[in-house]
Write a protein that holds these residues in place. Structure first.
Motif, mmCIF file in Angstrom:
data_model
loop_
_atom_site.group_PDB
_atom_site.id
_atom_site.type_symbol
_atom_site.label_atom_id
_atom_site.label_comp_id
_atom_site.label_asym_id
_atom_site.label_seq_id
_atom_site.Cartn_x
_atom_site.Cartn_y
_atom_site.Cartn_z
ATOM 1 N N LYS A 186 0.844 -1.194 0.000
ATOM 2 C CA LYS A 186 0.000 0.000 0.000
ATOM 3 C C LYS A 186 0.881 1.246 0.000
ATOM 4 O O LYS A 186 1.900 1.286 0.670
ATOM 5 C CB LYS A 186 -0.882 0.011 1.247
ATOM 6 C CG LYS A 186 -1.868 -1.129 1.294
ATOM 7 C CD LYS A 186 -2.682 -1.076 2.559
ATOM 8 C CE LYS A 186 -3.639 -2.252 2.623
ATOM 9 N NZ LYS A 186 -4.409 -2.269 3.871
ATOM 10 N N PRO A 187 0.482 2.280 -0.744
ATOM 11 C CA PRO A 187 1.284 3.506 -0.750
ATOM 12 C C PRO A 187 1.164 4.231 0.590
ATOM 13 O O PRO A 187 0.149 4.145 1.286
ATOM 14 C CB PRO A 187 0.682 4.328 -1.886
ATOM 15 C CG PRO A 187 -0.700 3.792 -2.054
ATOM 16 C CD PRO A 187 -0.636 2.355 -1.663
ATOM 17 N N ASP B 70 0.602 7.396 2.833
ATOM 18 C CA ASP B 70 -0.059 8.699 2.755
ATOM 19 C C ASP B 70 0.879 9.737 3.365
ATOM 20 O O ASP B 70 1.234 9.664 4.536
ATOM 21 C CB ASP B 70 -1.389 8.650 3.511
ATOM 22 C CG ASP B 70 -2.188 9.931 3.342
ATOM 23 O OD1 ASP B 70 -1.825 10.760 2.473
ATOM 24 O OD2 ASP B 70 -3.166 10.098 4.083
#
Length: 76
Positions: free
Chosen positions: A55-56, A58
């Motif tokens: 997941k990237p 944030d």
């Protein structure tokens, strides 16, 4: 220092047989075959169930590491 002749290989095989014995070598080869089979099975299992993509992060909620020295400078 060229290639080995047939006599070199025969001497090496005789030394291996003397060190390990004729009954130990088939057992070692069987264990090696089991290991290779387990390795191949593990590769197939890994290909069948791919892992989820990462997941990237944030950038708004990610905090950077701050040392105690930086925190005390911010308070003053």
């Amino acid at each position: 220092m060229g290639s080995f002749s047939i006599w070199h290989w025969i001497i090496v095989l005789v030394i291996i047989l003397l060190l390990f014995g004729k009954n130990k070598i088939p057992g070692l080869m069987g264990d090696m075959a089991k290991g290779i089979t387990a390795f191949k099975k593990g590769l197939k299992d890994e290909e069948a169930s791919p892992s989820q993509p990462a997941k990237p992060i944030d950038q708004n909620t990610a905090s950077s590491p701050v040392s105690d020295k930086d925190r005390s400078a911010d308070k003053n």
